[in-house]
Design a protein around this motif. Structure first.
Motif, PDB file in Angstrom:
ATOM      1  N   ASN A  49       8.564  -2.944   3.607  1.00  0.00           N
ATOM      2  CA  ASN A  49       9.306  -2.239   2.559  1.00  0.00           C
ATOM      3  C   ASN A  49      10.131  -3.186   1.686  1.00  0.00           C
ATOM      4  O   ASN A  49      10.637  -2.782   0.632  1.00  0.00           O
ATOM      5  CB  ASN A  49      10.207  -1.167   3.169  1.00  0.00           C
ATOM      6  N   LEU A  50      10.254  -4.454   2.085  1.00  0.00           N
ATOM      7  CA  LEU A  50      11.002  -5.434   1.299  1.00  0.00           C
ATOM      8  C   LEU A  50      10.094  -6.448   0.607  1.00  0.00           C
ATOM      9  O   LEU A  50      10.585  -7.326  -0.110  1.00  0.00           O
ATOM     10  CB  LEU A  50      11.996  -6.182   2.207  1.00  0.00           C
ATOM     11  N   ILE A  83       0.893  -6.227   0.861  1.00  0.00           N
ATOM     12  CA  ILE A  83       1.751  -6.645  -0.245  1.00  0.00           C
ATOM     13  C   ILE A  83       2.890  -5.667  -0.488  1.00  0.00           C
ATOM     14  O   ILE A  83       3.959  -6.041  -0.970  1.00  0.00           O
ATOM     15  CB  ILE A  83       0.916  -6.838  -1.530  1.00  0.00           C
ATOM     16  N   GLY A  84       2.688  -4.380  -0.133  1.00  0.00           N
ATOM     17  CA  GLY A  84       3.729  -3.380  -0.348  1.00  0.00           C
ATOM     18  C   GLY A  84       3.509  -2.165   0.525  1.00  0.00           C
ATOM     19  O   GLY A  84       2.682  -2.178   1.437  1.00  0.00           O
ATOM     20  N   MET A  85       4.235  -1.112   0.233  1.00  0.00           N
ATOM     21  CA  MET A  85       4.138   0.117   1.013  1.00  0.00           C
ATOM     22  C   MET A  85       2.965   0.980   0.577  1.00  0.00           C
ATOM     23  O   MET A  85       2.419   1.743   1.357  1.00  0.00           O
ATOM     24  CB  MET A  85       5.441   0.903   0.872  1.00  0.00           C
ATOM     25  N   ASN A  86       2.601   0.876  -0.695  1.00  0.00           N
ATOM     26  CA  ASN A  86       1.496   1.635  -1.262  1.00  0.00           C
ATOM     27  C   ASN A  86       1.159   1.015  -2.607  1.00  0.00           C
ATOM     28  O   ASN A  86       1.802   0.043  -3.037  1.00  0.00           O
ATOM     29  CB  ASN A  86       1.852   3.122  -1.393  1.00  0.00           C
ATOM     30  N   ALA A  87       0.176   1.564  -3.298  1.00  0.00           N
ATOM     31  CA  ALA A  87      -0.248   0.974  -4.567  1.00  0.00           C
ATOM     32  C   ALA A  87       0.854   1.050  -5.625  1.00  0.00           C
ATOM     33  O   ALA A  87       1.055   0.099  -6.394  1.00  0.00           O
ATOM     34  CB  ALA A  87      -1.519   1.660  -5.061  1.00  0.00           C
ATOM     35  N   ALA A  88       1.568   2.166  -5.670  1.00  0.00           N
ATOM     36  CA  ALA A  88       2.631   2.293  -6.670  1.00  0.00           C
ATOM     37  C   ALA A  88       3.708   1.235  -6.469  1.00  0.00           C
ATOM     38  O   ALA A  88       4.225   0.661  -7.433  1.00  0.00           O
ATOM     39  CB  ALA A  88       3.237   3.695  -6.607  1.00  0.00           C
ATOM     40  N   GLN A 109      -5.418  -3.694  -5.447  1.00  0.00           N
ATOM     41  CA  GLN A 109      -6.651  -2.995  -5.105  1.00  0.00           C
ATOM     42  C   GLN A 109      -6.716  -2.688  -3.606  1.00  0.00           C
ATOM     43  O   GLN A 109      -7.167  -1.613  -3.197  1.00  0.00           O
ATOM     44  CB  GLN A 109      -7.869  -3.816  -5.530  1.00  0.00           C
ATOM     45  N   GLY A 110      -6.279  -3.625  -2.776  1.00  0.00           N
ATOM     46  CA  GLY A 110      -6.241  -3.385  -1.341  1.00  0.00           C
ATOM     47  C   GLY A 110      -5.349  -2.214  -0.985  1.00  0.00           C
ATOM     48  O   GLY A 110      -5.687  -1.379  -0.119  1.00  0.00           O
ATOM     49  N   MET A 111      -4.200  -2.100  -1.672  1.00  0.00           N
ATOM     50  CA  MET A 111      -3.301  -0.980  -1.426  1.00  0.00           C
ATOM     51  C   MET A 111      -3.915   0.339  -1.894  1.00  0.00           C
ATOM     52  O   MET A 111      -3.707   1.386  -1.274  1.00  0.00           O
ATOM     53  CB  MET A 111      -1.962  -1.206  -2.123  1.00  0.00           C
ATOM     54  N   LYS A 112      -4.691   0.311  -2.979  1.00  0.00           N
ATOM     55  CA  LYS A 112      -5.355   1.534  -3.443  1.00  0.00           C
ATOM     56  C   LYS A 112      -6.338   2.058  -2.399  1.00  0.00           C
ATOM     57  O   LYS A 112      -6.472   3.271  -2.207  1.00  0.00           O
ATOM     58  CB  LYS A 112      -6.081   1.260  -4.757  1.00  0.00           C
ATOM     59  N   ILE A 113      -7.016   1.142  -1.714  1.00  0.00           N
ATOM     60  CA  ILE A 113      -7.956   1.547  -0.670  1.00  0.00           C
ATOM     61  C   ILE A 113      -7.207   2.183   0.499  1.00  0.00           C
ATOM     62  O   ILE A 113      -7.608   3.230   1.034  1.00  0.00           O
ATOM     63  CB  ILE A 113      -8.792   0.338  -0.206  1.00  0.00           C
TER      64      ILE A 113
END
Length: 339
Positions: free
Chosen positions: A83-84, A105-110, A318-322
């Motif tokens: 989350n950071l 890289i993050g929590m989700n794509a957004a 793109q990885g987060m979108k998946i």
């Protein structure tokens, strides 16, 4: 194995004394040819000093901000909780640093898409060290050669057992759960070996009744043209990992695809199906390697402009979108498009 570095090594600063950093990534970087960790920061100054002493790091900081302000640091390695990741990656880039950010890289794509607001020349890479291990490179070489025939299916299983309620991997608020923590590896493997992106996915998830994180997740990734990948990941199953690539003619197996032992030989197996008729797989020994050292060297070359940049911000988004699509599919009960 220690290899002599150039007179001016590429200098990393590390945000926090996270376990992955002190046990895996920092020792790997210190073994690399081109890079060194020269600073480490913690909100607890004494903890930073202790880690610096153990790991041979020159400078310890009692705050993240102090380290980001150090002009002698070229890049930041960010192993903070999920989350950071985006917040501190942005701060590091604003301080003039390249960033190697721990996965995901993050929590989700957004969340990850906030990185698009960074300057066009910002260099941010998600820390999938597996992409630089010679065993992955060799397996992809076999696939590309056509020796295994057209690649049609990829399968991976990855699990560990963790029921500690205090562990951040069991906290939804910090981005815990099987899919974010380790499901990102089979997703990366599928994209890496198919050299393509899935068009739709299906997911099946079982959540922990108390922690609220996904503890058992399976997914199918449809790459079109008769190509698919499937995987199962879990935070509460006996520890195990294996990756299989199935071509029309041969199967390629990576024995320890994610947590390959550092500075040791590894094995991949190649078989043409004769193993089921009494034959045996051909084992290839991959020479001694440290995937974290290989990652550091590749990152340094890219950041210095000595090699084309790969796996940047858009690749990570793109990885987060998946991952998002797999979560949606588990809710909807149907295939979901990756958008």
């Amino acid at each position: 194995m220690t290899i002599e570095t150039p007179a001016r090594p590429y200098r990393f600063g590390v945000l926090s004394t996270a376990r992955i950093a002190v046990e895996k990534v920092i020792p790997g970087i210190q073994r690399s040819r081109l890079a060194r960790v020269t600073a480490i920061a913690s909100r607890d100054g004494e903890r930073a000093k202790a880690a610096a002493g153990r790991l041979g790091i020159e400078t310890a900081y009692g705050s993240y901000e102090e380290m980001l302000a150090d002009p002698e640091i070229d890049a930041i390695y960010n192993p903070l909780p999920n989350n950071l990741h985006v917040d501190w990656t942005i701060k590091a880039v604003e301080a003039g640093k390249a960033v190697l950010c721990e996965k995901p890289i993050g929590m989700n794509a957004a969340d990850a898409e906030r990185l698009r607001a960074l300057p066009a020349d910002a260099f941010v890479q998600e820390a999938f060290m597996v992409r630089f291990h010679p065993q992955w490179l060799r397996a992809r070489e076999i696939v590309r050669s056509g020796d295994a025939g057209a690649l049609r299916a990829i399968n991976m299983f990855f699990s560990y057992f963790n029921v500690d309620p205090q562990n951040i991997r069991n906290s939804p608020e910090t981005g815990g759960g099987a899919l974010l923590d380790i499901g990102c590896y089979p997703i990366t493997a599928a994209r890496y070996f198919f050299e393509a992106e899935p068009v739709r996915v299906a997911g099946l998830i079982e959540n922990h009744p108390v922690f609220g994180i996904d503890r058992l997740t399976s997914a199918i990734l449809d790459f079109g043209d008769g190509r698919r990948a499937d995987f199962t990941v879990s935070t509460e199953i006996v520890p195990y990992q294996r990756l299989n690539l199935f071509g029309l003619k041969k199967r390629i197996e990576i024995m320890i695809p994610a947590n390959a032992p550092q500075a040791e030989e590894t094995l991949i197996a190649v078989d043409d199906g004769s193993i089921h008729g009494g034959g045996s797989a051909v084992l290839e020994t991959i020479p001694v390697s440290d995937q974290y050292a290989e990652q550091a060297d590749a990152f340094a070359r890219m950041a210095r402009g000595e090699a084309p940049r790969q796996y940047g911000i858009e690749n990570a988004i793109q990885g987060m979108k998946i991952i998002d699509a797999i979560f949606r599919s588990a809710q909807s009960g149907r295939f979901e498009a990756v958008v």
